[in-house]
Each structure stands twice: as C-alpha cells, then as structure tokens.
Motif scaffolding. Structure first.
Motif, short mmCIF file in Angstrom:
data_model
loop_
_atom_site.label_atom_id
_atom_site.label_comp_id
_atom_site.label_asym_id
_atom_site.label_seq_id
_atom_site.Cartn_x
_atom_site.Cartn_y
_atom_site.Cartn_z
N LEU A 41 86.71 71.34 55.55
CA LEU A 41 85.70 71.57 54.58
C LEU A 41 85.35 73.24 54.74
O LEU A 41 85.42 73.93 55.69
CB LEU A 41 84.45 70.98 55.19
CG LEU A 41 82.85 71.31 54.27
CD1 LEU A 41 83.15 70.90 53.09
CD2 LEU A 41 81.66 70.75 55.18
N ARG A 75 99.14 68.10 45.41
CA ARG A 75 97.78 67.68 45.85
C ARG A 75 97.37 66.67 45.02
O ARG A 75 97.86 66.37 43.84
CB ARG A 75 96.87 68.70 45.82
CG ARG A 75 96.42 69.25 44.13
CD ARG A 75 95.47 70.51 44.15
NE ARG A 75 95.02 70.85 43.08
CZ ARG A 75 94.25 72.11 43.00
NH1 ARG A 75 94.16 72.88 43.91
NH2 ARG A 75 94.05 72.40 41.51
N ALA A 125 93.80 64.76 43.85
CA ALA A 125 92.19 64.62 43.99
C ALA A 125 92.07 63.08 43.67
O ALA A 125 92.77 62.44 43.00
CB ALA A 125 91.76 65.30 42.89
N PRO A 149 85.79 74.61 44.16
CA PRO A 149 85.44 73.09 44.29
C PRO A 149 86.41 72.28 43.80
O PRO A 149 87.01 71.16 44.18
CB PRO A 149 84.13 72.86 43.43
CG PRO A 149 83.29 74.28 43.78
CD PRO A 149 84.43 75.35 43.65
N GLU A 150 87.16 72.77 42.52
CA GLU A 150 87.97 71.95 42.02
C GLU A 150 89.60 72.08 42.68
O GLU A 150 90.51 71.30 42.38
CB GLU A 150 88.40 72.31 40.41
CG GLU A 150 88.76 73.86 40.63
CD GLU A 150 87.64 74.81 40.06
OE1 GLU A 150 86.35 74.45 40.60
OE2 GLU A 150 87.58 75.54 39.29
N THR A 199 89.45 70.81 45.67
CA THR A 199 89.28 69.64 46.53
C THR A 199 90.26 68.50 46.37
O THR A 199 90.29 68.10 45.14
CB THR A 199 87.92 69.05 46.37
OG1 THR A 199 87.08 69.99 46.84
CG2 THR A 199 87.75 67.78 47.08
N ALA A 200 90.85 68.28 47.25
CA ALA A 200 92.19 67.11 47.42
C ALA A 200 92.76 67.02 48.39
O ALA A 200 92.72 67.64 49.66
CB ALA A 200 93.27 67.60 46.20
N LEU A 225 93.16 66.63 54.14
CA LEU A 225 92.20 66.72 53.10
C LEU A 225 91.52 68.06 53.31
O LEU A 225 91.24 68.46 54.13
CB LEU A 225 91.11 65.79 53.47
CG LEU A 225 89.87 65.64 52.62
CD1 LEU A 225 90.39 65.32 51.16
CD2 LEU A 225 88.75 64.65 53.01
N VAL A 226 91.52 68.46 51.95
CA VAL A 226 90.65 69.87 51.67
C VAL A 226 89.63 69.71 50.90
O VAL A 226 89.57 68.86 49.88
CB VAL A 226 91.73 70.89 51.01
CG1 VAL A 226 90.87 72.16 50.72
CG2 VAL A 226 92.83 71.35 52.04
N THR A 227 88.37 70.14 51.48
CA THR A 227 87.08 69.76 50.51
C THR A 227 86.27 71.38 50.33
O THR A 227 86.11 71.80 51.38
CB THR A 227 86.12 68.96 51.45
OG1 THR A 227 86.81 67.52 51.52
CG2 THR A 227 84.89 68.83 50.73
N VAL A 228 86.35 71.65 49.38
CA VAL A 228 85.58 72.90 48.87
C VAL A 228 84.22 72.54 48.31
O VAL A 228 84.21 72.23 47.09
CB VAL A 228 86.44 73.58 48.07
CG1 VAL A 228 85.71 75.19 47.78
CG2 VAL A 228 87.90 73.77 48.44
N SER A 229 83.09 72.88 49.30
CA SER A 229 81.88 72.56 48.76
C SER A 229 80.79 73.51 49.59
O SER A 229 81.10 73.82 50.80
CB SER A 229 81.49 71.04 49.09
OG SER A 229 80.29 70.88 48.90
#
Length: 115
Positions: A11, A38, A40, A87-88, A90-91, A110-114
């Motif tokens: 994250l 990737r 999503a 955020p886009e 994220t995948a 998993l990569v989460t951008v938030s």
C-alpha cells in the motif's frame, strides 16, 4: 519450468514509490525477454514494461517517465521501479519470462495506491 517470484508490492499513497522484484529460479540469460504485466479488478491484463537480454526496454504509454525496468543478471532478478504512483496504478503486477514458446508467469504482487 522456471519459477518466478514477485515481491515488493504493498500500500502506498498517491505520488509515492515502490520497487517490485521478480526473482527467477534459473539464469535469466535463457529468456529473450522479461517484464511486467498488470491486472486490475474487472479489467484485462495489460503490458507495463519489458526488457530484453540486450537491455532494450519498452514501456506502456501510461507509465512512460514514471516507471523504470531493469535487470540484475547476477541475481537472476528483474526490477520495476515505480515512481509518481497514481490510484489507477492499483493492480496485481505479474512478472513474465519468455524464451521460445509460451511465457512463464509469476503469481503476482498486489500494488494498492490509495490515501
């Protein structure tokens, strides 16, 4: 069959950075190309970046200028440095290796951008 193990996901806040690693169970000189895709949720798998044995690289337009792919032949590892994450981005990021025939795949990280 080569085993590919990805690591480095997690994250991160928008604008942040992560470095993904893909460790291969055998010499990466065996492969004409390695790289990252990737996927999503609810979307098609898409190519992110590739690197050849001659270190020629190719990037998807949506990561140009932000992501850098590299390889360490001594460690049998390919990296993806990801900066200015959005955020886009994220995948699940999956590593692949292609010699002759179908590519081999890792299980993904998993990569989460938030925020």
């Amino acid at each position: 069959q080569v085993q590919l193990v990805e690591s480095g996901g997690g994250l991160v806040q928008p604008g942040g950075s992560l470095r993904l690693s893909c460790a291969a169970s055998q010499s990466i000189f065996l492969f004409n190309a390695m790289g990252w895709y990737r996927q999503a949720p609810g979307k098609q798998r898409e190519l992110v970046a590739t690197i050849t044995t001659s270190t020629s690289t190719n990037y998807a337009d949506f990561v140009k200028g932000r992501f850098t792919i590299s390889r360490d032949n001594a460690k049998n590892t390919v990296y993806l440095q990801m900066n200015s994450l959005k955020p886009e981005d994220t995948a699940v990021y999956l590593c692949y290796a292609r010699a002759y025939g179908p590519p081999s795949w890792g299980k993904g990280t998993l990569v989460t951008v938030s925020s």
